[in-house]
Design a protein around this motif. Structure first.
Motif, short mmCIF file in Angstrom:
data_model
loop_
_atom_site.label_atom_id
_atom_site.label_comp_id
_atom_site.label_asym_id
_atom_site.label_seq_id
_atom_site.Cartn_x
_atom_site.Cartn_y
_atom_site.Cartn_z
N LEU A 386 24.70 43.34 43.63
CA LEU A 386 24.67 43.07 42.18
C LEU A 386 25.97 43.49 41.49
O LEU A 386 26.53 42.72 40.71
CB LEU A 386 23.47 43.73 41.49
CG LEU A 386 22.06 43.34 41.93
CD1 LEU A 386 21.04 43.84 40.94
CD2 LEU A 386 21.93 41.86 42.10
N PRO A 387 26.48 44.72 41.74
CA PRO A 387 27.75 45.06 41.09
C PRO A 387 28.90 44.15 41.51
O PRO A 387 29.72 43.77 40.67
CB PRO A 387 27.99 46.51 41.53
CG PRO A 387 26.65 47.06 41.84
CD PRO A 387 25.87 45.90 42.41
N ILE A 388 28.94 43.75 42.79
CA ILE A 388 30.03 42.84 43.19
C ILE A 388 29.86 41.50 42.46
O ILE A 388 30.80 40.93 41.93
CB ILE A 388 30.05 42.61 44.72
CG1 ILE A 388 30.45 43.92 45.41
CG2 ILE A 388 31.02 41.49 45.09
CD1 ILE A 388 30.54 43.82 46.92
N GLY A 389 28.60 41.03 42.41
CA GLY A 389 28.34 39.78 41.69
C GLY A 389 28.77 39.90 40.24
O GLY A 389 29.40 39.01 39.68
N GLY A 390 28.44 41.06 39.64
CA GLY A 390 28.80 41.27 38.23
C GLY A 390 30.31 41.28 38.05
O GLY A 390 30.83 40.74 37.06
N MET A 391 30.99 41.86 39.03
CA MET A 391 32.45 41.91 38.92
C MET A 391 33.05 40.50 39.00
O MET A 391 33.92 40.13 38.22
CB MET A 391 33.00 42.79 40.05
CG MET A 391 34.49 42.95 40.02
SD MET A 391 34.97 44.43 40.91
CE MET A 391 35.10 43.78 42.53
N VAL A 392 32.54 39.71 39.96
CA VAL A 392 33.08 38.36 40.11
C VAL A 392 32.78 37.53 38.86
O VAL A 392 33.64 36.80 38.35
CB VAL A 392 32.49 37.68 41.37
CG1 VAL A 392 32.93 36.24 41.46
CG2 VAL A 392 32.88 38.46 42.61
N ILE A 393 31.56 37.66 38.35
CA ILE A 393 31.20 36.89 37.15
C ILE A 393 32.10 37.29 35.98
O ILE A 393 32.61 36.45 35.24
CB ILE A 393 29.70 37.07 36.81
CG1 ILE A 393 28.85 36.41 37.89
CG2 ILE A 393 29.37 36.50 35.44
CD1 ILE A 393 27.37 36.74 37.84
N SER A 394 32.34 38.62 35.82
CA SER A 394 33.22 39.05 34.71
C SER A 394 34.61 38.48 34.87
O SER A 394 35.20 37.96 33.92
CB SER A 394 33.44 40.55 34.65
OG SER A 394 32.37 41.24 35.01
N LEU A 395 35.15 38.61 36.07
CA LEU A 395 36.52 38.12 36.27
C LEU A 395 36.59 36.62 36.06
O LEU A 395 37.51 36.10 35.41
CB LEU A 395 37.00 38.46 37.69
CG LEU A 395 37.27 39.95 37.94
CD1 LEU A 395 37.49 40.21 39.43
CD2 LEU A 395 38.49 40.41 37.15
N PHE A 396 35.60 35.92 36.57
CA PHE A 396 35.60 34.46 36.47
C PHE A 396 35.54 34.02 35.01
O PHE A 396 36.34 33.20 34.55
CB PHE A 396 34.41 33.88 37.25
CG PHE A 396 34.42 32.39 37.33
CD1 PHE A 396 35.08 31.75 38.37
CD2 PHE A 396 33.78 31.62 36.37
CE1 PHE A 396 35.09 30.35 38.44
CE2 PHE A 396 33.79 30.24 36.43
CZ PHE A 396 34.44 29.61 37.47
#
Ligand code: PFF
Length: 443
Positions: A386-396
């Motif tokens: 979830l945190p990695i997903g959140g990071m990718v979504i934020s960056l994207f």
């Protein structure tokens, strides 16, 4: 032309559904046990930081992507990037959704057993001193498997009822009732002898207790509790109408979700200290403490039955939302009928859920990186994917998404105070990714 999606009918329906996804076992079962295991106040402080500084921007980012693309996570990444290079994010999130659904259904099953035992009167007949042994003997047997299967069957039945009717109607009735009951129990706990000690444990941070593992745990809890980082909110936003206010909905969802977690903490910790129990009891904490609270009140079985029943329903609105990720993926990508997708998901979760359920007993010696299957599923999904997903979504969304789309989605055909969009964009571009990365590196 993209086919038009079904849409949520009302504003209240939107809030009830996003809150329905966010509020569940994560708030009432997982938050107290994580806080208890990680030093109380120190955990709480980090948790609140992650909810407000990272959580709200990331929910907004998911809403933006999902509504603009009218699609679940995989379609949304493809739509906004114009290529298939981001598909791995969706595969990771679909994996997380399955892992969470599996262990979550086990705990929901425990809740069903407790509802049943409250109604039959069995739970009331157990002495407080025997609750620990009683719960241990229950979770180390096979009964949790049957309850988990029953829960997943109900989940499937609701899913087959369709998006609007099934989910929306149920959430509308359910959530306010849960709030009221929590408030009653809160007052009751505040009157307990060690209420002050319990509250101090929860709200007074011991700064020296803030270790990397506390921070990682709090970050995982914030993502888990808000249902973010795996496209769950994205999938729901694909059913939003163009006028649903994104930032307002994100903020309301986060506030209500946090309120429920804090209320659960206020219910649990005064009791833990008043009864001389262990705050570090882990996943068993809530199941051992709550019945003792309920059965102190007049009409204990009624309170207990009502509370556990509502918790089953709150779990259901959450499992429906994680199921939607997988179902939307199968339907959108493989053009499979919804019914078939639901059956596939349910069978898969039943198999994995059985492994989780049995990992408290018959197969407790099978471990993955030193953790039981249940704990490994929980840790891998909440604290890593979830945190990695959140990071990718934020960056994207922060860097890659078309600026015009981002701003107009955030404004949602309405007026948004001018400082809000820049704050969200700064968090998405810098604060959220840097914090998440820093927590990973530190731990
Ligand atoms: N947020 C839910 C809870 O706190 O119980 C759990 C959850 C639901 C996690 C949906 C992830 C998800 F996609």
């Amino acid at each position: 032309m993209m086919a038009r999606r079904v849409q949520f009918t009302t504003r209240i329906g939107v809030i009830a559904t996003t809150v329905g996804s966010a509020v569940g076992l994560g708030n009432i079962w997982r938050f107290p046990y994580e806080a208890g295991a990680h030093g109380g106040g120190a955990f709480m402080l980090c948790y609140l930081f992650f909810i407000f500084i990272i959580g709200i921007p990331v929910i907004s980012a998911e809403f933006v992507m999902g509504r603009a693309a009218h699609s679940g996570i995989m379609g949304a990444f493809r739509y906004h990037s114009g290529n298939h290079r981001w598909d791995w994010v969706s595969y990771a999130s679909i994996l997380a959704a399955i892992l969470i659904l599996s262990f979550y259904s086990v705990v929901a099953g425990w809740t069903m057993e407790y509802t049943f035992d409250s109604v039959t009167g069995h739970l009331g007949n157990v002495a407080d001193s025997a609750r620990h042994a009683e719960f241990d003997s229950f979770i180390s047997g096979w009964r949790p498997v049957w309850w988990m299967i029953a829960f997943l069957a109900i989940n499937a039945a609701v899913l087959l009822g369709g998006v609007q009717k099934g989910i929306e109607r149920m959430s509308n009735i359910l959530m306010p009732l849960l709030f009221v009951i929590l408030l009653v129990f809160c007052v009751n706990s505040l009157l307990m002898p060690a209420a002050g000690e319990g509250l101090a444990f929860l709200f007074k941070p011991d700064f020296s207790a803030i270790t990397p593992s506390v921070v990682l745990g709090a970050m995982g809890q914030a993502f888990f509790s808000l249902s973010i980082g795996l496209g769950c909110m994205m999938t729901y936003a694909s059913y939003f109408s163009d006028s649903t206010p994104i930032v307002k909905t994100a903020t309301t969802t986060a506030l209500l979700d946090t309120l429920v977690a804090v209320l659960a903490g206020i219910i649990i910790f005064p009791a833990v200290f008043s009864f001389g129990m262990q705050s570090e009891a882990g996943p068993k904490l809530v199941f051992e403490v709550l019945p003792s609270i309920f059965y102190r009140l007049p009409g204990g079985s009624v309170w207990s039955a009502m509370f556990f029943f509502l918790l089953v329903l709150a779990s259901l609105t959450s499992t429906i939302s994680m199921s939607e990720i997988f179902i939307a993926f199968l339907c959108d990508e493989f053009k499979i009928a919804r019914r078939k997708a639901t059956v596939i998901l349910t069978l898969l979760a039943m198999v994995l859920g059985s492994l989780c359920a049995l990992s408290f007993g018959p197969i407790s010696d099978i471990t993955i990186f030193g953790k039981t299957i249940f704990n490994a599923f929980d840790y891998a999904s909440s604290n890593i994917i979830l945190p990695i997903g959140g990071m990718v979504i934020s960056l994207f969304v922060g860097w890659r998404l078309d600026r015009h789309t981002l701003l107009s989605q955030l404004a949602s055909n309405g007026r948004l105070p001018s400082w809000i969009a820049p704050c969200i964009i700064i968090s998405l571009r810098y604060i959220a990714p840097i914090c998440i990365l820093a927590v990973f590196l530190a731990s």
